[in-house]
Design a protein around this motif. Structure first.
Motif, short mmCIF file in Angstrom:
data_model
loop_
_atom_site.label_atom_id
_atom_site.label_comp_id
_atom_site.label_asym_id
_atom_site.label_seq_id
_atom_site.Cartn_x
_atom_site.Cartn_y
_atom_site.Cartn_z
N GLY A 1 -9.09 -1.33 -11.69
CA GLY A 1 -8.16 -1.93 -10.73
C GLY A 1 -8.22 -3.43 -10.73
N PHE A 2 -9.43 -3.99 -10.83
CA PHE A 2 -9.59 -5.45 -10.84
C PHE A 2 -8.94 -6.08 -12.07
CE2 PHE A 2 -12.11 -9.30 -11.80
CZ PHE A 2 -11.85 -10.03 -10.64
N CYS A 3 -9.13 -5.45 -13.24
CA CYS A 3 -8.54 -5.99 -14.47
C CYS A 3 -7.01 -5.99 -14.39
CB CYS A 3 -9.00 -5.18 -15.67
SG CYS A 3 -10.74 -5.40 -16.10
N ILE A 4 -6.43 -4.88 -13.93
CA ILE A 4 -4.97 -4.80 -13.83
C ILE A 4 -4.44 -5.75 -12.78
CG2 ILE A 4 -3.01 -3.28 -13.33
CD1 ILE A 4 -4.66 -0.95 -14.35
N SER A 5 -5.11 -5.82 -11.64
CA SER A 5 -4.63 -6.69 -10.55
C SER A 5 -4.71 -8.16 -10.93
CB SER A 5 -5.43 -6.43 -9.27
OG SER A 5 -6.78 -6.78 -9.43
N THR A 6 -5.76 -8.57 -11.62
CA THR A 6 -5.85 -9.97 -12.02
C THR A 6 -4.83 -10.31 -13.10
OG1 THR A 6 -7.67 -9.33 -13.51
CG2 THR A 6 -8.27 -10.31 -11.40
N GLY B 1 -1.94 -13.16 -12.70
CA GLY B 1 -1.58 -14.20 -13.67
C GLY B 1 -0.08 -14.25 -13.91
N ILE B 2 0.57 -13.08 -13.95
CA ILE B 2 2.02 -13.04 -14.12
C ILE B 2 2.72 -13.64 -12.91
CG2 ILE B 2 4.01 -11.50 -14.37
CD1 ILE B 2 2.18 -9.57 -15.87
N SER B 3 2.21 -13.36 -11.71
CA SER B 3 2.83 -13.91 -10.51
C SER B 3 2.68 -15.42 -10.44
CB SER B 3 2.23 -13.26 -9.25
OG SER B 3 0.89 -13.65 -9.05
N VAL B 4 1.56 -15.95 -10.92
CA VAL B 4 1.37 -17.41 -10.97
C VAL B 4 2.43 -18.04 -11.87
CG1 VAL B 4 -0.15 -19.27 -11.76
CG2 VAL B 4 -1.08 -17.37 -10.44
N THR C 1 -6.67 -11.45 -4.42
CA THR C 1 -7.46 -11.49 -5.66
C THR C 1 -8.89 -11.90 -5.38
OG1 THR C 1 -5.45 -12.07 -6.92
CG2 THR C 1 -7.57 -12.44 -7.99
N ILE C 2 -9.05 -12.90 -4.54
CA ILE C 2 -10.40 -13.36 -4.17
C ILE C 2 -11.16 -12.28 -3.42
CG2 ILE C 2 -11.68 -15.05 -2.80
CD1 ILE C 2 -9.40 -17.04 -3.36
N PHE C 3 -10.48 -11.63 -2.47
CA PHE C 3 -11.14 -10.60 -1.67
C PHE C 3 -11.50 -9.37 -2.50
CE2 PHE C 3 -8.92 -12.28 2.38
CZ PHE C 3 -9.89 -13.26 2.49
N VAL C 4 -10.65 -9.02 -3.45
CA VAL C 4 -10.96 -7.89 -4.33
C VAL C 4 -12.20 -8.19 -5.16
CG1 VAL C 4 -10.19 -6.72 -6.44
CG2 VAL C 4 -8.66 -6.86 -4.48
N ALA C 5 -12.30 -9.41 -5.68
CA ALA C 5 -13.48 -9.78 -6.46
C ALA C 5 -14.74 -9.72 -5.61
CB ALA C 5 -13.29 -11.19 -7.03
N HIS C 6 -14.66 -10.19 -4.37
CA HIS C 6 -15.83 -10.18 -3.49
C HIS C 6 -16.24 -8.75 -3.14
CE1 HIS C 6 -17.89 -10.31 0.47
NE2 HIS C 6 -18.47 -11.39 -0.06
N SER C 7 -15.28 -7.90 -2.77
CA SER C 7 -15.62 -6.53 -2.41
C SER C 7 -16.15 -5.75 -3.61
CB SER C 7 -14.39 -5.82 -1.82
OG SER C 7 -13.31 -5.76 -2.75
N PHE C 8 -15.62 -6.04 -4.80
CA PHE C 8 -16.11 -5.42 -6.03
C PHE C 8 -17.61 -5.72 -6.19
CE2 PHE C 8 -15.63 -5.48 -10.95
CZ PHE C 8 -16.28 -4.26 -11.02
N PHE C 9 -17.95 -6.97 -6.03
CA PHE C 9 -19.35 -7.39 -6.18
C PHE C 9 -20.24 -6.72 -5.13
CE2 PHE C 9 -22.72 -10.30 -4.79
CZ PHE C 9 -23.45 -10.41 -5.97
N VAL C 10 -19.80 -6.71 -3.87
CA VAL C 10 -20.61 -6.16 -2.78
C VAL C 10 -20.80 -4.65 -2.93
CG1 VAL C 10 -20.72 -5.77 -0.28
CG2 VAL C 10 -20.01 -7.99 -1.18
N LYS D 1 0.38 -6.54 -5.57
CA LYS D 1 0.80 -7.45 -6.63
C LYS D 1 2.10 -6.98 -7.28
CE LYS D 1 -3.90 -8.93 -7.35
NZ LYS D 1 -3.67 -10.11 -6.50
N LEU D 2 2.35 -5.68 -7.28
CA LEU D 2 3.64 -5.19 -7.76
C LEU D 2 4.77 -5.64 -6.84
CD1 LEU D 2 2.75 -1.53 -8.87
CD2 LEU D 2 3.25 -3.50 -10.35
N TYR D 3 4.53 -5.62 -5.54
CA TYR D 3 5.54 -6.10 -4.60
C TYR D 3 5.82 -7.59 -4.79
CZ TYR D 3 5.76 -1.82 -1.79
OH TYR D 3 5.97 -0.55 -1.36
N VAL D 4 4.77 -8.38 -4.94
CA VAL D 4 4.93 -9.82 -5.13
C VAL D 4 5.73 -10.10 -6.39
CG1 VAL D 4 3.73 -11.99 -5.60
CG2 VAL D 4 2.86 -10.44 -3.85
#
Length: 320
Positions: A27-32, A36-39, A71-80, A248-251
């Motif tokens: 999920g993290f790989c796909i979401s990031t 990048g596409i949204s940026v 994206t930041i919150f997903v990375a943090h929760s992944f780590f925790v 991210k699909l909605y964005v």
């Protein structure tokens, strides 16, 4: 020194680690990647559409900000999450960042579906359709806020597997998926009924219908898979990748809707430089000498979709 865990317990912990890590990593790989596409899409939007109204620019900036935070919150929760299981903790709580990310996804879904509700209203002027879409949007948003508050108040990992939470959470995803289907069907229907039989407008309408369907299918599938896996397998983590990518699909769907306007106008009808596409009908554009350079007729949906249409006829008559 003997291990405090039996062989069966160690095997269960190992399997839990593997499953959670795999689900969150995918999920993290796909979401990031989608981030990048949204940026890129945000960069293209602010570069191409400098004449858009401030409200639309604010919407784009807000969606990008929320997308960045998720994206930041997903990375943090992944780590925790992973760190907690690797430390062999039996009482892992849901990280605050995971709940905060869920809240932001709920807000992103709300903004995106309101965006499309407004677009459908300006294309169709049908109060019943717009009201139904708005009802589904507000209902899903309200229940999403409720589940978020519940998780903040009950951070235990087992709280997401309770029957009451699963029912309400299922309603959130179910209403959101239904709304995506209704939005897709409404777009396709109102574009179809405005066909004129002219080759130029037929090609444009077909393009818009294909785009509307593909946009709605992606978000609806993500919501449905999130719903099915979350409810059917509440003690497994297979639903996590769909939860992590749906916002991210909605964005990206909103940003693509806005950025595609220039491509459609260049391929079907040529407008003068600096046209906003927002809040202007053909007569107003002509008054500003933003005249189409070749005679044709085309259906171009109103603000927040791809362009403007003269109210009443459903067709924009183009001057030479």
């Amino acid at each position: 020194m003997s291990s405090p865990f039996s062989a069966a317990q160690l095997a269960a912990i190992t399997n839990a680690v593997k499953e959670l890590f795999a689900a969150m990593f995918i999920g993290f790989c796909i979401s990031t990647t989608l981030y990048g596409i949204s940026v890129l899409q945000v960069y293209l939007y602010f570069r191409r559409y400098t004449k858009d109204r401030w409200a639309l620019k604010t919407t784009v900036a807000t969606l990008w900000t929320l997308d960045t935070l998720t994206t930041i919150f997903v990375a943090h929760s992944f780590f925790v999450f992973v760190l907690g299981i690797l430390n062999l903790k039996n009482d892992i709580d849901i990280p605050w960042s995971f709940t905060a990310e869920k809240l932001l996804v709920t807000i992103i879904t709300f903004i995106s579906q309101c965006f499309y509700a407004q677009a459908i209203w300006k294309v169709s002027q049908k109060k019943a359709t717009t009201a139904f879409i708005t009802f589904l949007t507000v209902s899903s948003f309200s229940l999403g806020i409720y589940t978020t508050v519940h998780l903040f108040q009950n951070p235990a990992l087992t709280s997401i597997s309770t029957r009451g939470f699963l029912i309400i959470s299922g309603l959130v995803q179910g209403l959101a998926a239904l709304n995506d289907i209704v939005i897709t069907g409404a777009f396709s229907y109102y574009l179809h009924v405005n066909r004129t039989g002219l080759p130029s407008s037929e090609k444009l309408i077909d393009t818009l219908i294909v785009y509307a369907v593909s946009r709605g299918v992606l978000t609806a599938i993500a919501q449905i898979m999130f719903l099915v896996l979350n409810v059917a397998l509440p003690h497994r983590q297979f639903w996590l990748p769909f939860h992590m990518v749906v916002g991210k699909l909605y964005v990206n769907s909103v940003l693509t809707t806005l950025n595609v306007r220039q491509t459609l106008s260049q391929s079907e009808i040529q407008f003068g430089p600096g046209m906003s596409f927002l809040g202007k009908d053909i007569a107003e554009m002509n008054e500003q000498n933003q005249i189409i350079t070749k005679p044709t007729s085309a259906l171009v949906p109103n603000p927040s979709t791809f362009g403007s249409v003269r109210r009443g006829s459903g067709i924009a008559d183009v001057e030479e």
